[in-house]
Design a protein around this motif. Structure first.
Motif, PDB file in Angstrom:
ATOM      1  N   THR A   1       0.988  -1.460   0.062  1.00 13.96           N
ATOM      2  CA  THR A   1      -0.050  -0.080  -0.081  1.00 13.96           C
ATOM      3  C   THR A   1       0.784   1.250  -0.018  1.00 13.96           C
ATOM      4  N   VAL A   2       1.852   1.217   0.845  1.00 15.74           N
ATOM      5  CA  VAL A   2       2.791   2.345   0.909  1.00 15.74           C
ATOM      6  C   VAL A   2       3.430   2.533  -0.652  1.00 15.74           C
ATOM      7  N   GLY A   3       3.998   1.299  -1.077  1.00 17.68           N
ATOM      8  CA  GLY A   3       4.784   1.424  -2.293  1.00 17.68           C
ATOM      9  C   GLY A   3       4.040   1.907  -3.163  1.00 17.68           C
ATOM     10  N   LEU A   4       2.466   1.586  -3.393  1.00 19.25           N
ATOM     11  CA  LEU A   4       1.696   2.157  -4.554  1.00 19.25           C
ATOM     12  C   LEU A   4       1.729   3.851  -4.162  1.00 19.25           C
ATOM     13  N   ALA A   5       1.583   4.089  -2.918  1.00 16.83           N
ATOM     14  CA  ALA A   5       1.477   5.871  -2.903  1.00 16.83           C
ATOM     15  C   ALA A   5       2.858   6.402  -3.080  1.00 16.83           C
ATOM     16  N   GLN A   6       3.833   5.931  -2.878  1.00 19.53           N
ATOM     17  CA  GLN A   6       5.045   6.413  -3.280  1.00 19.53           C
ATOM     18  C   GLN A   6       5.300   6.465  -4.681  1.00 19.53           C
ATOM     19  N   ARG A   7       4.907   5.297  -5.690  1.00 18.79           N
ATOM     20  CA  ARG A   7       4.853   5.422  -6.999  1.00 18.79           C
ATOM     21  C   ARG A   7       4.325   6.743  -7.394  1.00 18.79           C
ATOM     22  N   ALA A   8       2.949   6.869  -6.794  1.00 16.49           N
ATOM     23  CA  ALA A   8       1.971   8.105  -7.124  1.00 16.49           C
ATOM     24  C   ALA A   8       2.659   9.230  -6.949  1.00 16.49           C
TER      25      ALA A   8
ATOM     26  N   ALA B   1       7.509   7.260  -9.586  1.00 14.45           N
ATOM     27  CA  ALA B   1       8.516   6.200  -9.773  1.00 14.45           C
ATOM     28  C   ALA B   1       8.180   5.167 -10.537  1.00 14.45           C
ATOM     29  N   PRO B   2       8.957   4.442 -11.318  1.00  7.90           N
ATOM     30  CA  PRO B   2       8.379   3.551 -11.969  1.00  7.90           C
ATOM     31  C   PRO B   2       8.274   2.226 -11.087  1.00  7.90           C
ATOM     32  N   ARG B   3       8.994   1.943  -9.996  1.00  8.03           N
ATOM     33  CA  ARG B   3       8.784   0.869  -9.213  1.00  8.03           C
ATOM     34  C   ARG B   3       8.963   1.334  -7.695  1.00  8.03           C
ATOM     35  N   ALA B   4       8.324   0.552  -6.692  1.00  5.51           N
ATOM     36  CA  ALA B   4       8.335   0.659  -5.404  1.00  5.51           C
ATOM     37  C   ALA B   4       9.263  -0.624  -4.967  1.00  5.51           C
ATOM     38  N   ALA B   5      10.383  -0.475  -4.205  1.00  5.23           N
ATOM     39  CA  ALA B   5      11.245  -1.176  -3.889  1.00  5.23           C
ATOM     40  C   ALA B   5      11.096  -1.850  -2.405  1.00  5.23           C
ATOM     41  N   LEU B   6      11.282  -3.109  -2.061  1.00  2.00           N
ATOM     42  CA  LEU B   6      11.040  -3.510  -0.742  1.00  2.00           C
ATOM     43  C   LEU B   6      12.253  -4.193  -0.477  1.00  2.00           C
ATOM     44  N   LEU B   7      12.909  -3.760   0.878  1.00  2.00           N
ATOM     45  CA  LEU B   7      14.316  -4.441   1.256  1.00  2.00           C
ATOM     46  C   LEU B   7      14.110  -4.713   2.645  1.00  2.00           C
ATOM     47  N   VAL B   8      14.822  -6.028   3.166  1.00  2.00           N
ATOM     48  CA  VAL B   8      14.715  -6.245   4.254  1.00  2.00           C
ATOM     49  C   VAL B   8      16.229  -6.540   4.733  1.00  2.00           C
TER      50      VAL B   8
ATOM     51  N   LEU C   1      10.769   2.095  -0.742  1.00  2.00           N
ATOM     52  CA  LEU C   1      10.933   3.077  -1.317  1.00  2.00           C
ATOM     53  C   LEU C   1      10.833   3.267  -2.601  1.00  2.00           C
ATOM     54  N   PRO C   2      10.251   4.513  -3.239  1.00  2.00           N
ATOM     55  CA  PRO C   2      10.312   4.766  -4.623  1.00  2.00           C
ATOM     56  C   PRO C   2      11.444   4.472  -5.373  1.00  2.00           C
ATOM     57  N   ALA C   3      11.577   3.913  -6.205  1.00  2.00           N
ATOM     58  CA  ALA C   3      12.750   3.243  -7.107  1.00  2.00           C
ATOM     59  C   ALA C   3      12.930   3.566  -8.645  1.00  2.00           C
ATOM     60  N   TRP C   4      13.955   4.045  -9.044  1.00  2.00           N
ATOM     61  CA  TRP C   4      14.276   4.240 -10.694  1.00  2.00           C
ATOM     62  C   TRP C   4      15.122   3.291 -11.176  1.00  2.00           C
ATOM     63  N   ASP C   5      16.107   2.886 -10.513  1.00  2.00           N
ATOM     64  CA  ASP C   5      16.867   2.061 -11.009  1.00  2.00           C
ATOM     65  C   ASP C   5      17.814   1.321  -9.711  1.00  2.00           C
ATOM     66  N   GLU C   6      18.736   0.450 -10.223  1.00  2.61           N
ATOM     67  CA  GLU C   6      19.235  -0.279  -9.196  1.00  2.61           C
ATOM     68  C   GLU C   6      19.924   0.428  -7.947  1.00  2.61           C
ATOM     69  N   SER C   7      20.479   1.669  -8.274  1.00  2.00           N
ATOM     70  CA  SER C   7      21.159   2.315  -7.117  1.00  2.00           C
ATOM     71  C   SER C   7      20.190   2.783  -6.342  1.00  2.00           C
ATOM     72  N   SER C   8      18.874   2.736  -6.452  1.00  2.00           N
ATOM     73  CA  SER C   8      17.757   3.035  -5.557  1.00  2.00           C
ATOM     74  C   SER C   8      17.798   1.765  -4.707  1.00  2.00           C
ATOM     75  N   LEU C   9      18.467   0.969  -4.560  1.00  2.00           N
ATOM     76  CA  LEU C   9      18.278  -0.371  -3.764  1.00  2.00           C
ATOM     77  C   LEU C   9      19.617  -0.412  -2.912  1.00  2.00           C
TER      78      LEU C   9
END
Length: 148
Positions: free
Chosen positions: A66-73, A77-84, A97-105
């Motif tokens: 849900t948060v990722g969808l809101a971040q994309r909007a 952003a083309p993606r929402a990333a999830l990291l643990v 987090l909103p993500a645009w490329d691999e550096s966003s991870l």
């Protein structure tokens, strides 16, 4: 001894809350990789991902989506990333987090120099996007409190 996240949830340490329900809170990190980088944190002190009961982990995942969808909007952003990761604090938390490329991870790109006003603006932007998506009941009335 309470964890850092428990102390934030309890109001002993300030936080920027964008979501709250009876099982989880979402707050912005103070060292974002990208603007809007948020942490989904269970209210219960669960040390790590593999210790979480399945129903809690499922709930945290739905909140993260849900948060990722809101971040994309909010950030287009083309993606929402999830990291643990969870090595720095012994309290389970999901990085969304909103993500645009691999550096966003990469945590190597986390910024610890973001001015408080910029973090506040990102929090309000995400809170507005959550409200616009119909999740206003879970957006705390006060940015600094996890209470609804």
């Amino acid at each position: 001894m309470p964890t850092l996240f428990t102390r934030i949830i309890d109001g002993e340490i300030p936080g920027r809350f964008v979501w709250a329900d009876d099982r989880a809170v979402v707050l912005l990190t103070i060292a974002p990789i990208t603007a809007g980088h948020a942490l989904v944190v269970p209210r219960a002190e669960v040390e790590q991902l593999t210790d979480a009961p399945d129903d809690l982990l499922a709930h945290l995942s739905v909140v993260a989506k849900t948060v990722g969808l809101a971040q994309r909007a909010a950030w287009d952003a083309p993606r929402a990333a999830l990291l643990v990761a969870g090595f720095e604090i012994p309290h389970l938390h999901l990085h969304v987090l909103p993500a645009w490329d691999e550096s966003s991870l990469s945590f190597a790109n986390a910024r610890s120099d973001v001015p408080p006003a910029e973090l506040d603006e990102a929090a309000e932007r995400l809170r507005d996007a959550l409200r616009a998506a119909g999740h206003g009941a879970h957006v705390p009335a006060d940015l600094t409190s996890p209470a609804l």
